[in-house]
Write a protein that holds these residues in place. Structure first.
Motif, PDB file in Angstrom:
ATOM      1  N   ASN A 168    -106.982  63.465  28.621  1.00  0.00           N
ATOM      2  CA  ASN A 168    -106.113  63.770  29.816  1.00  0.00           C
ATOM      3  C   ASN A 168    -106.312  62.925  31.061  1.00  0.00           C
ATOM      4  N   GLY A 169    -107.127  61.849  30.801  1.00  0.00           N
ATOM      5  CA  GLY A 169    -107.614  60.939  31.899  1.00  0.00           C
ATOM      6  C   GLY A 169    -106.560  59.619  32.109  1.00  0.00           C
ATOM      7  N   VAL A 170    -106.910  58.791  33.008  1.00  0.00           N
ATOM      8  CA  VAL A 170    -105.897  57.899  33.144  1.00  0.00           C
ATOM      9  C   VAL A 170    -106.304  56.595  32.090  1.00  0.00           C
ATOM     10  N   GLN A 171    -105.337  55.882  32.035  1.00  0.00           N
ATOM     11  CA  GLN A 171    -105.285  54.629  31.195  1.00  0.00           C
ATOM     12  C   GLN A 171    -105.831  53.327  32.023  1.00  0.00           C
ATOM     13  N   TYR A 172    -105.416  53.219  33.202  1.00  0.00           N
ATOM     14  CA  TYR A 172    -105.977  52.375  33.964  1.00  0.00           C
ATOM     15  C   TYR A 172    -105.621  52.740  35.432  1.00  0.00           C
ATOM     16  N   GLY A 173    -106.160  51.916  36.446  1.00  0.00           N
ATOM     17  CA  GLY A 173    -105.799  52.423  37.797  1.00  0.00           C
ATOM     18  C   GLY A 173    -104.481  52.129  38.489  1.00  0.00           C
ATOM     19  N   THR A 174    -104.367  52.264  39.707  1.00  0.00           N
ATOM     20  CA  THR A 174    -103.171  52.058  40.488  1.00  0.00           C
ATOM     21  C   THR A 174    -103.048  50.493  40.414  1.00  0.00           C
ATOM     22  N   ILE A 175    -104.283  49.738  40.823  1.00  0.00           N
ATOM     23  CA  ILE A 175    -104.273  48.432  41.281  1.00  0.00           C
ATOM     24  C   ILE A 175    -103.787  47.580  40.014  1.00  0.00           C
ATOM     25  N   GLU A 187     -92.729  44.961  32.456  1.00  0.00           N
ATOM     26  CA  GLU A 187     -92.333  46.620  32.372  1.00  0.00           C
ATOM     27  C   GLU A 187     -92.987  47.429  31.444  1.00  0.00           C
ATOM     28  N   ASP A 188     -93.913  46.834  30.856  1.00  0.00           N
ATOM     29  CA  ASP A 188     -94.833  47.571  29.896  1.00  0.00           C
ATOM     30  C   ASP A 188     -95.776  48.386  30.631  1.00  0.00           C
ATOM     31  N   VAL A 189     -95.539  48.899  31.752  1.00  0.00           N
ATOM     32  CA  VAL A 189     -96.563  49.946  32.359  1.00  0.00           C
ATOM     33  C   VAL A 189     -95.880  51.022  32.878  1.00  0.00           C
ATOM     34  N   ARG A 190     -96.535  52.237  32.803  1.00  0.00           N
ATOM     35  CA  ARG A 190     -96.081  53.461  32.976  1.00  0.00           C
ATOM     36  C   ARG A 190     -96.880  54.329  34.060  1.00  0.00           C
ATOM     37  N   ILE A 191     -96.026  54.933  34.980  1.00  0.00           N
ATOM     38  CA  ILE A 191     -96.602  55.608  35.916  1.00  0.00           C
ATOM     39  C   ILE A 191     -97.521  56.867  35.521  1.00  0.00           C
ATOM     40  N   ASN A 192     -97.290  57.525  34.408  1.00  0.00           N
ATOM     41  CA  ASN A 192     -97.754  58.388  33.550  1.00  0.00           C
ATOM     42  C   ASN A 192     -99.305  58.068  33.202  1.00  0.00           C
ATOM     43  N   ASP A 193     -99.305  56.822  33.299  1.00  0.00           N
ATOM     44  CA  ASP A 193    -100.852  56.502  32.756  1.00  0.00           C
ATOM     45  C   ASP A 193    -101.925  56.152  33.812  1.00  0.00           C
ATOM     46  N   ILE A 194    -101.389  56.414  34.925  1.00  0.00           N
ATOM     47  CA  ILE A 194    -102.515  56.138  36.088  1.00  0.00           C
ATOM     48  C   ILE A 194    -102.567  57.460  36.911  1.00  0.00           C
TER      49      ILE A 194
END
Length: 455
Positions: A168-175, A187-194
């Motif tokens: 349930n953690g993050v894949q990477y940070g907002t930056i 385009e291969d980034v998801r808000i769901n991952d941060i």
């Protein structure tokens, strides 16, 4: 709101009658340099543009300086692939706010976005943000914590276990998300991952965390060096993020941990992203001086929704007296001091939020301020767009100009005594000349309370 670069562009456009493929663009660097690019087939001289800038900046030389002046023909611009850079009208920098004197545009998100800001670091801003968020969650609100203190981030450490949870953690940070989206155009980034959830117990709401990073490394340092907040605004990335968390997570309130001092990330948070600000200040002269400047810049662009809290106040008669004296030196309309007293439990704790009543009560005034502003905004929306007569018509007794307190409570979704406490013009948006009248009957008879409103 007209910014200095817009004004200079308009003057050049009008003076040289630019048309067709001709154009002018003026930009302001974060160090206050005014750069001008003109594309025109007219005989425009660089010395004339420089003279125009000198006249325009004569009384603002302490804030702005003349930078490069480039003039091209339309043929040269085509050959060299010189194009006008797209600017986002919503973007504001500290330099934009220096001499602004008009109302800023309304923040377009319906969610409350509140920046926690301090002029100096180490004043307890981040802990105030977390504990206030817990109070809001305890009141049933769904809150997102966004770490934009990018040069000294902390939420990834404070909530290490949740941020790094394998499932349930993050894949990477907002930056990293911003870097890949804005700089790399991925385009291969998801808000769901941060973001991740704190999965709090014993509260009816929830807190989500969107950390600046997952773990500190050289890639993060490289990314924050490359990212410019104006680029982020031009891509409208945060509007996408805010819309997503509102729709998918049903978030009520977004709290931003903002970079201290005057820098591009602070101006992004305060002047552009947020519709409210909580100022946190340690009670000393340098904090008051810096905060007064921030308040002046906020007021210049028409942002007036904020509260000031003094933190780490010494809980003694002398400590409160000193703090109150410094608070009175702030240029704020706020009537009374909001003190956050120094508590050893906060300084020694290794886990946050601290859910003890003794700690949470220290931040109750801040959370109450946020909750009541939310109710005011909701009431505004109900009464706008022709709804005022319809809504109030249901509350009034036929042919009389009065409303029973029960109807007021149902409309405001809060107790009547809270309505009386926060009785000012914005509370019922557009209603004037309110007058409160209570009636009591003795001898075991019920108490009648009535609210008279003159429209």
């Amino acid at each position: 709101m007209e910014r200095i670069w817009e004004n200079i562009e308009q003057i050049i456009q009008s003076k040289y009658q630019l048309k067709g493929d001709e154009w002018v663009q003026v930009s302001v660097s974060k160090r206050g340099k005014i750069h001008v690019t003109v594309v025109s087939d007219s005989n425009i001289k660089r010395t004339d543009i420089k003279k125009l800038l000198e006249e325009k900046l004569d009384k603002r030389s302490d804030s702005y300086q003349i930078g490069f002046i480039n003039i091209y023909s339309t043929e040269q611009a085509e050959e060299l692939h010189i194009e006008k850079i797209r600017k986002n009208d919503d973007y504001l920098s500290w330099s934009d706010a220096l001499y602004a004197d008009n109302i800023a545009k309304e923040n377009k998100t319906e969610t409350q976005v509140i920046s926690f800001y301090s002029y100096k670091g180490g004043v307890g801003r981040t802990i105030a943000l977390i504990e206030t968020a817990y109070n809001l969650a305890d009141a049933g609100k769904r809150v997102l914590l966004l770490d934009l203190d990018v040069e000294a981030p902390s939420l990834h450490n404070i909530f290490y276990d949740k941020v790094n949870d394998e499932i349930n953690g993050v894949q990477y940070g907002t930056i990293e998300y911003l870097y890949r989206k804005v700089i790399q155009g991925s385009e291969d980034v998801r808000i769901n991952d941060i973001f991740c959830s704190l999965q709090l117990k014993n509260v009816s709401g929830e807190i989500f965390v969107m950390p600046a990073l997952k773990s500190m490394n050289k890639d993060y340092v490289y990314q924050i060096e490359r990212l410019q907040t104006q680029q982020i605004q031009e891509k409208d990335v945060f509007r996408e993020i805010f819309a997503y968390v509102q729709k998918e997570l049903n978030v009520d309130i977004i709290l931003i941990d903002t970079r201290a001092g005057f820098n591009q990330w602070g101006s992004l948070s305060l002047l552009t992203l947020s519709n409210q600000v909580i100022f946190i200040a340690y009670p000393n002269n340098e904090n008051v001086e810096g905060l007064n400047m921030a308040l002046q810049l906020m007021q210049n662009i028409g942002k007036k929704r904020y509260a000031v809290a003094m933190s780490k106040v010494v809980a003694s008669e002398e400590g409160v007296k000193k703090t109150r004296s410094l608070f009175e030196g702030l240029n704020v309309a706020q009537e009374d001091l909001i003190p956050v007293y120094y508590k050893q439990e906060i300084a020694l704790s290794n886990r946050y939020p601290i859910d003890s009543v003794d700690i949470l009560v220290s931040y109750k005034e801040l959370s109450d301020y946020i909750l009541n502003n939310e109710k005011i905004e909701r009431n505004k929306k109900l009464l706008m767009n022709g709804m005022k007569e319809q809504m109030l018509g249901q509350m009034f007794i036929e042919k009389q100009r009065l409303v029973r307190f029960l109807a007021v409570e149902q409309f405001l979704n809060q107790e009547a005594n809270m309505f009386l406490k926060y009785r000012y013009r914005e509370e019922l948006f557009g209603i004037r000349n309110t007058q409160i009248k209570r009636r009591y009957k003795k001898g075991g008879m019920r108490m009648f309370q009535q609210l008279y409103i003159q429209l």
